[in-house]
Scaffold this active site. Structure first.
Site, PDB file in Angstrom:
ATOM      1  N   THR A 125       0.829  -1.209   0.000  1.00 14.16           N
ATOM      2  CA  THR A 125       0.000   0.000   0.000  1.00 14.16           C
ATOM      3  C   THR A 125       0.865   1.261   0.000  1.00 14.16           C
ATOM      4  OG1 THR A 125      -1.433   1.303   1.459  1.00 14.16           O
ATOM      5  CG2 THR A 125      -0.128  -0.368   2.531  1.00 14.16           C
ATOM      6  N   ASP A 126       0.299   2.342  -0.512  1.00 13.71           N
ATOM      7  CA  ASP A 126       1.026   3.620  -0.464  1.00 13.71           C
ATOM      8  C   ASP A 126       1.172   4.121   0.975  1.00 13.71           C
ATOM      9  OD1 ASP A 126      -1.637   4.308  -0.010  1.00 13.71           O
ATOM     10  OD2 ASP A 126      -1.733   5.855  -1.569  1.00 13.71           O
ATOM     11  N   GLU A 127       0.398   3.534   1.902  1.00 13.03           N
ATOM     12  CA  GLU A 127       0.449   4.017   3.291  1.00 13.03           C
ATOM     13  C   GLU A 127       1.800   3.751   3.945  1.00 13.03           C
ATOM     14  OE1 GLU A 127      -3.133   3.467   5.592  1.00 13.03           O
ATOM     15  OE2 GLU A 127      -4.328   3.283   3.780  1.00 13.03           O
ATOM     16  N   TYR A 153      -1.418  -0.493  11.140  1.00 16.16           N
ATOM     17  CA  TYR A 153      -1.665  -1.140   9.837  1.00 16.16           C
ATOM     18  C   TYR A 153      -0.500  -0.876   8.885  1.00 16.16           C
ATOM     19  CZ  TYR A 153      -3.300  -1.490   4.998  1.00 16.16           C
ATOM     20  OH  TYR A 153      -3.380  -1.768   3.648  1.00 16.16           O
ATOM     21  N   LYS A 157       2.329  -3.465   7.188  1.00 11.20           N
ATOM     22  CA  LYS A 157       2.505  -3.644   5.735  1.00 11.20           C
ATOM     23  C   LYS A 157       3.950  -3.330   5.329  1.00 11.20           C
ATOM     24  CE  LYS A 157      -0.241  -4.598   3.094  1.00 11.20           C
ATOM     25  NZ  LYS A 157      -0.703  -5.939   2.642  1.00 11.20           N
ATOM     26  N   ASP A 275     -11.457  13.255  14.975  1.00 15.64           N
ATOM     27  CA  ASP A 275     -10.502  12.824  13.961  1.00 15.64           C
ATOM     28  C   ASP A 275      -9.875  11.483  14.340  1.00 15.64           C
ATOM     29  OD1 ASP A 275      -9.161  13.001  11.613  1.00 15.64           O
ATOM     30  OD2 ASP A 275      -8.069  14.840  12.102  1.00 15.64           O
TER      31      ASP A 275
HETATM   32  P1  NAD Z   1     -10.085  -6.931   2.793  1.00 16.15           P
HETATM   33  O1  NAD Z   1     -10.027  -6.645   4.250  1.00 16.15           O
HETATM   34  O2  NAD Z   1     -11.331  -6.617   2.037  1.00 16.15           O
HETATM   35  O3  NAD Z   1      -9.807  -8.496   2.550  1.00 16.15           O
HETATM   36  C1  NAD Z   1      -8.811  -9.190   3.233  1.00 16.15           C
HETATM   37  C2  NAD Z   1      -9.042 -10.688   3.024  1.00 16.15           C
HETATM   38  O4  NAD Z   1      -7.973 -11.402   3.672  1.00 16.15           O
HETATM   39  C3  NAD Z   1     -10.349 -11.201   3.653  1.00 16.15           C
HETATM   40  O5  NAD Z   1     -11.018 -12.049   2.741  1.00 16.15           O
HETATM   41  C4  NAD Z   1      -9.881 -11.988   4.875  1.00 16.15           C
HETATM   42  O6  NAD Z   1     -10.747 -13.071   5.214  1.00 16.15           O
HETATM   43  C5  NAD Z   1      -8.522 -12.472   4.426  1.00 16.15           C
HETATM   44  N1  NAD Z   1      -7.619 -12.756   5.543  1.00 16.15           N
HETATM   45  C6  NAD Z   1      -7.345 -11.951   6.601  1.00 16.15           C
HETATM   46  N2  NAD Z   1      -6.510 -12.554   7.454  1.00 16.15           N
HETATM   47  C7  NAD Z   1      -6.223 -13.779   6.912  1.00 16.15           C
HETATM   48  C8  NAD Z   1      -5.400 -14.861   7.311  1.00 16.15           C
HETATM   49  N3  NAD Z   1      -4.695 -14.829   8.451  1.00 16.15           N
HETATM   50  N4  NAD Z   1      -5.341 -15.953   6.510  1.00 16.15           N
HETATM   51  C9  NAD Z   1      -6.047 -16.004   5.360  1.00 16.15           C
HETATM   52  N5  NAD Z   1      -6.858 -15.015   4.940  1.00 16.15           N
HETATM   53  C10 NAD Z   1      -6.943 -13.915   5.706  1.00 16.15           C
HETATM   54  O7  NAD Z   1      -8.822  -6.211   2.164  1.00 16.15           O
HETATM   55  P2  NAD Z   1      -8.638  -5.505   0.741  1.00 16.15           P
HETATM   56  O8  NAD Z   1      -9.100  -4.115   0.819  1.00 16.15           O
HETATM   57  O9  NAD Z   1      -9.154  -6.398  -0.315  1.00 16.15           O
HETATM   58  O10 NAD Z   1      -7.045  -5.455   0.652  1.00 16.15           O
HETATM   59  C11 NAD Z   1      -6.325  -6.536   0.085  1.00 16.15           C
HETATM   60  C12 NAD Z   1      -4.843  -6.226   0.140  1.00 16.15           C
HETATM   61  O11 NAD Z   1      -4.565  -5.035  -0.578  1.00 16.15           O
HETATM   62  C13 NAD Z   1      -4.312  -5.998   1.558  1.00 16.15           C
HETATM   63  O12 NAD Z   1      -3.049  -6.604   1.645  1.00 16.15           O
HETATM   64  C14 NAD Z   1      -4.206  -4.485   1.664  1.00 16.15           C
HETATM   65  O13 NAD Z   1      -3.179  -4.128   2.559  1.00 16.15           O
HETATM   66  C15 NAD Z   1      -3.877  -4.110   0.232  1.00 16.15           C
HETATM   67  N6  NAD Z   1      -4.287  -2.769  -0.192  1.00 16.15           N
HETATM   68  C16 NAD Z   1      -5.597  -2.374  -0.046  1.00 16.15           C
HETATM   69  C17 NAD Z   1      -5.995  -1.124  -0.512  1.00 16.15           C
HETATM   70  C18 NAD Z   1      -7.429  -0.664  -0.424  1.00 16.15           C
HETATM   71  O14 NAD Z   1      -7.723   0.487  -0.759  1.00 16.15           O
HETATM   72  N7  NAD Z   1      -8.366  -1.501   0.008  1.00 16.15           N
HETATM   73  C19 NAD Z   1      -5.049  -0.272  -1.111  1.00 16.15           C
HETATM   74  C20 NAD Z   1      -3.726  -0.707  -1.249  1.00 16.15           C
HETATM   75  C21 NAD Z   1      -3.372  -1.964  -0.780  1.00 16.15           C
HETATM   76  P1  TYD Z   2     -10.474   4.421   4.715  1.00 12.95           P
HETATM   77  O1  TYD Z   2     -11.515   4.021   3.707  1.00 12.95           O
HETATM   78  O2  TYD Z   2     -10.523   3.805   6.070  1.00 12.95           O
HETATM   79  O3  TYD Z   2      -9.051   4.180   4.014  1.00 12.95           O
HETATM   80  P2  TYD Z   2      -7.568   4.624   4.504  1.00 12.95           P
HETATM   81  O4  TYD Z   2      -7.603   5.009   5.925  1.00 12.95           O
HETATM   82  O5  TYD Z   2      -6.806   3.371   4.288  1.00 12.95           O
HETATM   83  O6  TYD Z   2      -7.166   5.734   3.596  1.00 12.95           O
HETATM   84  O7  TYD Z   2     -10.528   6.005   4.908  1.00 12.95           O
HETATM   85  C1  TYD Z   2     -10.364   6.883   3.818  1.00 12.95           C
HETATM   86  C2  TYD Z   2     -10.395   8.284   4.370  1.00 12.95           C
HETATM   87  O8  TYD Z   2     -11.706   8.572   4.875  1.00 12.95           O
HETATM   88  C3  TYD Z   2      -9.445   8.511   5.532  1.00 12.95           C
HETATM   89  O9  TYD Z   2      -8.892   9.824   5.428  1.00 12.95           O
HETATM   90  C4  TYD Z   2     -10.335   8.429   6.763  1.00 12.95           C
HETATM   91  C5  TYD Z   2     -11.675   8.951   6.262  1.00 12.95           C
HETATM   92  N1  TYD Z   2     -12.872   8.365   6.897  1.00 12.95           N
HETATM   93  C6  TYD Z   2     -13.864   9.198   7.422  1.00 12.95           C
HETATM   94  O10 TYD Z   2     -13.777  10.442   7.342  1.00 12.95           O
HETATM   95  N2  TYD Z   2     -14.960   8.637   8.004  1.00 12.95           N
HETATM   96  C7  TYD Z   2     -15.120   7.288   8.120  1.00 12.95           C
HETATM   97  O11 TYD Z   2     -16.134   6.822   8.698  1.00 12.95           O
HETATM   98  C8  TYD Z   2     -14.095   6.431   7.559  1.00 12.95           C
HETATM   99  C9  TYD Z   2     -14.195   4.943   7.655  1.00 12.95           C
HETATM  100  C10 TYD Z   2     -12.995   7.014   6.970  1.00 12.95           C
END
Ligand code: NAD
Ligand code: TYD
Length: 341
Positions: A125-127, A153, A157, A275
């Site tokens: 992730t970019d985070e 988190y 990562k 916040d």
């Molecule tokens: P999500 O939370 O929707 O899904 C995570 C999945 O992993 C779930 O199906 C969960 O059951 C499974 N899981 C969790 N712990 C596990 C374990 N111990 N063993 C097996 N399975 C397990 O997450 P997402 O948003 O789909 O993100 C997927 C990946 O992409 C993550 O690694 C996240 O860090 C990365 N990512 C997400 C975003 C975003 O915007 N959502 C952006 C950049 C990177």
């Molecule tokens: P989120 O979807 O949790 O992604 P990330 O924290 O990984 O960027 O949040 C996106 C942005 O929205 C973040 O700046 C936090 C804000 N946010 C709210 O303002 N209210 C909410 O209820 C949630 C879940 C997030």
């Protein structure tokens, strides 16, 4: 090719499985997911009968179970999406994040070495780069930006990224890493900003915006992310990191207002709440490397993507209503001090 996808019952992993089965007819896809609160088997129902697909319920931290699956399926490629993914939950309790996101990744890398996997891809992730100031729009994250994490988190990562680079250097594991900006699209779990706001607006519930809503995220439609990972698996160079983003920065408050507008809901639903602790101000990805080296480009504009996403939530109410009726209620009450029903 046999591609083992972990976390495939979650948001991005499921979209990636659909992408592979649609675009790569010669590949087999093995999904490993332990089905935590964020994993949903119903998401995969449309592919469960596909001869090229197989699902295993297993925890990536369970060395024995993972070894058995690798032994049986002999994957050529592993793509690790499995993670605890929500920043707010990591602030409430980091422990599950350290376990799955760091230890679990190491179990997968060990199995990849033991069973001769040719490519281990770590979805990051970019985070991991921390945040950027709001008043310097010219600054963006590149692959050489130092890691500077803010939340448990992002720290977990970043740790997995460092481990992956160590497995490449020390053991010669064929590692690639991608760092993507915020995704949105179908099957996004309702705790995250965009689905939470769509669902609450549909239910005429308050829309909780953290702080003043001035924080900026860089949004990418999930299918564009899937296409980028697929390209990295096939053309990316081992040992390399690729940033993925589509130059689409938005303030949170603007997104929430847009959703109100699309759904014809009043902005009076917006409620400014406390916040987030350590709240990152701004993320912005410079995708120059993947664009020039691999020829990737994001294809879906934000206007198109957000409309498709809203439409999906309108047409798939039973998917998210089932989630809202479960454990999610306890979390929502803890976070926002009231029930989501
Ligand atoms: P999500 O939370 O929707 O899904 C995570 C999945 O992993 C779930 O199906 C969960 O059951 C499974 N899981 C969790 N712990 C596990 C374990 N111990 N063993 C097996 N399975 C397990 O997450 P997402 O948003 O789909 O993100 C997927 C990946 O992409 C993550 O690694 C996240 O860090 C990365 N990512 C997400 C975003 C975003 O915007 N959502 C952006 C950049 C990177
Ligand atoms: P989120 O979807 O949790 O992604 P990330 O924290 O990984 O960027 O949040 C996106 C942005 O929205 C973040 O700046 C936090 C804000 N946010 C709210 O303002 N209210 C909410 O209820 C949630 C879940 C997030």
């Amino acid at each position: 090719m046999t591609i083992l996808v972990t976390g495939g019952a979650g948001f991005i992993g499921s979209n990636f499985i659909f992408y592979l089965l649609r675009h790569r007819p010669d590949d087999r896809v093995i999904c490993v997911d332990s089905l935590t609160y964020a994993g949903n088997l119903s998401t995969l129902s449309s592919v469960m009968q596909d001869q090229r697909f197989r699902f295993y319920r297993a925890d990536i931290c369970d060395r024995e179970a993972i070894g058995e699956i690798f032994q049986k399926e002999r994957p050529d490629v592993v793509v690790n999406f499995a993670a605890e993914s929500h920043v707010d939950r990591s602030i409430l309790d980091p422990s599950a994040f350290l376990r799955t996101n760091i230890f679990g990744a190491s179990v997968l890398m060990d199995a990849s070495l033991q069973y001769g996997v040719s490519r281990y891809h770590q979805v990051s992730t970019d985070e991991v780069y921390g945040d950027l100031p709001l008043d310097k729009p010219e600054l963006m994250f590149t692959e050489t930006t130092p890691l500077r994490t803010s939340s448990p988190y992002s720290a977990s990562k970043a740790s997995a990224d460092l481990l992956a680079q160590a497995y490449f250097r020390t053991y010669g594991l064929g590692v690639t890493i991608s760092r993507c900006s915020n995704n949105y699209g179908p099957y996004h779990f309702p705790e995250k900003l965009i689905p939470l706001m769509i669902i609450n607006a549909l239910n005429d519930r308050p829309l909780p915006v953290y702080g003043k809503g001035e924080n900026v995220r860089d949004w990418l439609y999930v299918e564009d992310h899937c296409a980028a990972i697929d390209l990295i698996l096939r053309k990316g160079r081992e040992g390399e990191v690729y940033n993925i983003g589509g130059h689409n920065e938005r303030k949170n408050i603007d997104i929430v207002r847009l959703i109100c507008g699309e759904l014809n809901k009043p902005e009076s639903l917006i409620e400014f709440v406390d916040d987030r602790k350590g709240h990152d101000l701004r993320y912005a990805i410079d995708p120059h490397k993947i664009e020039t080296e691999l020829g990737w480009r994001s294809k879906v504009s934000f206007d198109e993507g957000i409309r498709k996403t809203i439409q999906w939530y309108l047409e798939n109410r039973s998917w998210w209503q089932t989630i809202l009726s479960g454990e999610y209620q306890d979390y929502y009450r803890m976070m926002y001090g009231k029930s989501d029903e």
